[in-house]
Design an enzyme around this catalytic site. Structure first.
Site, PDB file in Angstrom:
ATOM      1  N   SER A  10       3.303  -2.703  10.373  1.00 24.99           N
ATOM      2  CA  SER A  10       4.757  -2.227  10.854  1.00 24.99           C
ATOM      3  C   SER A  10       5.131  -3.643   9.895  1.00 24.99           C
ATOM      4  O   SER A  10       6.008  -4.014  10.789  1.00 24.99           O
ATOM      5  CB  SER A  10       4.975  -2.354  11.662  1.00 24.99           C
TER       6      SER A  10
ATOM      7  N   ASN B  38       0.674  -0.989  -0.256  1.00 24.48           N
ATOM      8  CA  ASN B  38      -0.304  -0.472  -0.158  1.00 24.48           C
ATOM      9  C   ASN B  38       0.841   0.827  -0.111  1.00 24.48           C
ATOM     10  O   ASN B  38       1.519   1.674   1.085  1.00 24.48           O
ATOM     11  CB  ASN B  38      -1.337   0.984   0.978  1.00 24.48           C
TER      12      ASN B  38
ATOM     13  N   GLY C 257       2.500  -0.695   4.400  1.00 22.08           N
ATOM     14  CA  GLY C 257       2.594   0.328   3.567  1.00 22.08           C
ATOM     15  C   GLY C 257       4.875   0.740   3.737  1.00 22.08           C
ATOM     16  O   GLY C 257       4.625   0.056   2.187  1.00 22.08           O
ATOM     17  N   GLY C 258       5.207   0.596   5.067  1.00 18.08           N
ATOM     18  CA  GLY C 258       6.564   1.513   4.541  1.00 18.08           C
ATOM     19  C   GLY C 258       7.546   0.563   3.865  1.00 18.08           C
ATOM     20  O   GLY C 258       7.874   1.315   2.904  1.00 18.08           O
TER      21      GLY C 258
ATOM     22  N   GLU D  44      -5.292  -4.919   9.659  1.00 13.43           N
ATOM     23  CA  GLU D  44      -4.591  -3.642  10.959  1.00 13.43           C
ATOM     24  C   GLU D  44      -5.092  -3.008  11.548  1.00 13.43           C
ATOM     25  O   GLU D  44      -5.699  -2.268  11.689  1.00 13.43           O
ATOM     26  CB  GLU D  44      -4.608  -2.857   8.935  1.00 13.43           C
TER      27      GLU D  44
HETATM   28  P1  PGA Z   1       3.171   0.117   7.231  1.00  9.82           P
HETATM   29  O1  PGA Z   1       1.483   0.231   6.915  1.00  9.82           O
HETATM   30  O2  PGA Z   1       3.202  -0.824   6.806  1.00  9.82           O
HETATM   31  O3  PGA Z   1       3.863   1.667   7.120  1.00  9.82           O
HETATM   32  O4  PGA Z   1       2.742  -0.178   8.795  1.00  9.82           O
HETATM   33  C1  PGA Z   1       1.022  -0.191   6.924  1.00  9.82           C
HETATM   34  C2  PGA Z   1      -0.646   0.201   6.347  1.00  9.82           C
HETATM   35  O5  PGA Z   1      -0.722   1.055   6.225  1.00  9.82           O
HETATM   36  O6  PGA Z   1      -0.732  -0.903   4.980  1.00  9.82           O
END
Ligand code: PGA
Length: 255
Positions: free
Chosen positions: A216, A13, A237-238, A170
């Protein structure tokens, strides 16, 4: 073990990151690194990056997703995008109900449900996000929240559509914070979501449903999370913003 019945899927994402030129570069970097993946690989990109992403991913195993779609086919909805237009561009998946949309853009269980129906009608595969806030977990309300969000999102969705839907658990407190749910917390919550699907559609449907964990997830923790019975993949995400960080997660899901 029913895990073998389910497709493991790793979806990036990208949120509001990457220009079209950066999109081409990232997909091109990623293609050779995930070419042998034994799991689904999806990049959910900003609307403006879709043509570049679809073009760069052509002929590869990378599928392209969007991050939202509207419930109407067209009309007076300034700033919104119809599901069928995404389909026309070559988009296959669509993230819906992400906590950032719920938090900052007034998304509700009802609008998530409307968007889900529109996405399915257009032939897109929704990735429906659910998850509790930190206060809700601390108050022992995680199940209550998941109950309302899952039942809300799936209202009037026919059983025949389930094979086209992915759920992402999530926990909001784990998104972008570096705090990850423990393997057991992720497994328990994904298992609870599965029991809700079983209650709505029966055990076979629940056993076949891909339920991802997101929050995360990274190269360091992916393998342990993905080894859990109820965790069938990840929404990243990241760590989806560079090929070097995303590839090890895809590799972990391919084991
Ligand atoms: P993150 O984001 O991996 O940066 O925590 C996950 C997401 O919001 O889908």
């Amino acid at each position: 073990m029913n895990k073998a019945k389910r497709a493991a899927v790793i979806a990036g994402n990208w949120k509001m990151n990457k220009t079209p030129a950066e999109t081409t570069a990232l997909i091109n970097d990623l293609k050779p690194l995930v070419a042998d993946a034994a799991c689904g690989v999806i990049c959910c990109v900003p609307f403006t990056d879709i043509p570049a992403a679809v073009d760069a991913a052509k002929g590869s195993n990378i599928k392209i997703g969007a991050q939202n779609c509207h419930w109407a086919e067209s009309g007076a909805f300034t700033g919104e995008i119809a599901a069928s237009w995404l389909k026309e561009l070559g988009v296959e998946y669509c993230v819906l109900g992400h906590s950032e949309r719920r938090q900052y853009f007034g998304e509700t269980d009802e609008t998530v449900n409307s968007r889900t129906k529109a996405a399915l009608a257009a032939g897109l595969k929704p990735i429906i996000c659910v998850g509790e806030l930190k206060e809700e977990r601390l108050a022992d309300k995680t199940h209550e929240v998941l109950d309302v969000q899952v039942k809300g999102a799936f209202a009037d969705i026919a059983a025949a559509e389930l094979a086209n839907i992915i759920i992402a658990y999530e926990p909001v407190w784990a998104i972008g914070t570096g705090l990850t749910a423990t393997d057991d917390q992720a497994d328990e919550a994904c298992g609870y979501i599965r029991s809700l699907i079983a209650g709505l559609y029966g055990q076979d449907a629940a056993d076949a449903m891909t339920i991802q964990y997101g929050g995360s997830m990274n190269a360091g923790n992916a393998e342990a999370l993905l080894a859990k019975e109820n965790v069938d993949g990840g929404l990243i995400g990241g760590a989806s913003l560079s090929a070097e960080k995303f590839q090890p997660i895809v590799a972990a899901a391919s084991k």
